[in-house]
Scaffold this motif. Structure first.
Motif, mmCIF file in Angstrom:
data_model
loop_
_atom_site.group_PDB
_atom_site.id
_atom_site.type_symbol
_atom_site.label_atom_id
_atom_site.label_comp_id
_atom_site.label_asym_id
_atom_site.label_seq_id
_atom_site.Cartn_x
_atom_site.Cartn_y
_atom_site.Cartn_z
ATOM 1 N N ASP A 1 -1.195 -0.783 2.316
ATOM 2 C CA ASP A 1 -0.460 0.340 2.091
ATOM 3 C C ASP A 1 1.081 0.460 3.019
ATOM 4 O O ASP A 1 1.911 0.945 2.484
ATOM 5 N N ARG B 1 2.793 -1.444 0.445
ATOM 6 C CA ARG B 1 3.379 -0.513 -0.661
ATOM 7 C C ARG B 1 4.182 0.549 -0.355
ATOM 8 O O ARG B 1 5.077 0.787 -1.232
ATOM 9 N N ARG B 2 4.119 1.156 0.779
ATOM 10 C CA ARG B 2 5.221 2.360 0.983
ATOM 11 C C ARG B 2 5.988 2.173 2.180
ATOM 12 O O ARG B 2 6.497 3.101 2.604
#
Length: 253
Positions: free
Chosen positions: A216, A219-220
């Motif tokens: 993540d 991803r973020r």
């Protein structure tokens, strides 16, 4: 590398023919992907970290009697594994709401679930790995009911092991996914944990701060993926406990 026969290349790993029948060499790449490979990058050192972390977890599973494909690590990026027939399913185990589950059901991320929930997705990148119910799995012959019962039992054992190990180093295991393979010993078939177990395939949050230590981060756009994975490896004793974390991690044997 050029002299080996390539068997399969995925987003994060490449499989080559092994030195003995029934074996493969699994090579961990530095490639990072997200959103069904719509987002891509090369993260130097990622493959090294995932190789060592997956070795750590697979050895731990072996120690508690959970069968898996890992035989031994060959070098910093490669491991020798047992060849198996991969069931075309991703087995997802969720302990807390996060990611697609939180979005689908309108749940707050981080909410503890009443019990571990197991989901199955059909492995097909072109379709976006859609969630599938057990009825589909049995109807299309991807796995039998007995297979599914055994897969659930394996997944829950992996969850117990992983949750305990992570909690011991101050990390909350939010969710993870595994793949299951079939191997034959004569006429006897058994199921084993395959693919990998690493921060690529888990959601890991620091217990105190909630800091994300998994993919993540990529991803973020939350910071350095190498730093996040290195922190997991360091807490588990795969990395030294002191010294800077850089793009080229120094690992211990």
């Amino acid at each position: 590398m050029a002299r080996r026969k390539k068997i399969y290349e995925g987003k994060a790993k490449t499989l080559y023919e092994g030195p003995e029948p029934g074996t493969l060499i699994q090579y961990f790449k530095d490639d990072a992907t997200a959103f069904n490979a719509e987002k891509r990058a090369t993260i130097e050192g990622k493959g090294v970290l995932n190789n060592r972390l997956s070795e750590f977890f697979m050895n731990g599973l072996t120690a508690i009697g959970v069968p898996n494909h890992f035989i031994k690590r060959l070098n910093m990026r490669e491991q020798l594994i047992r060849q198996c027939e991969i069931i075309p399913l991703e087995v997802i185990v969720r302990n807390f709401a996060a990611g697609s589950m939180a979005k689908r059901l309108g749940l707050e991320e981080g909410m503890r679930l009443p019990r571990p929930i197991i989901e199955f997705s059909y492995k097909d990148d072109a379709l976006g790995d859609p969630l599938v119910p057990e009825e589909y799995i049995i109807a299309f012959g991807w796995a039998s009911q007995q297979d599914l019962d055994d897969i659930v039992a394996l997944a829950l054992r992996v969850n117990d092991f992983m949750s305990g190990v992570m909690y011991g180093v101050g990390i909350k295991l939010i969710d993870f996914k595994i793949e299951i393979g079939r191997v034959w010993d004569g006429d006897f078939m058994r199921l084993i944990v395959a693919d990998e177990i690493s921060p690529d395939s888990c959601r890991l949050w620091d217990i105190e701060s909630g800091q994300k230590l998994d993919k993540d981060v990529f991803r973020r756009d939350l910071g350095s993926l190498t730093d996040a994975y290195s922190e997991v490896a360091r807490r588990l004793g795969v990395l030294p406990t002191n010294g800077p974390i850089g793009d080229k991690p120094t690992l211990i044997n």
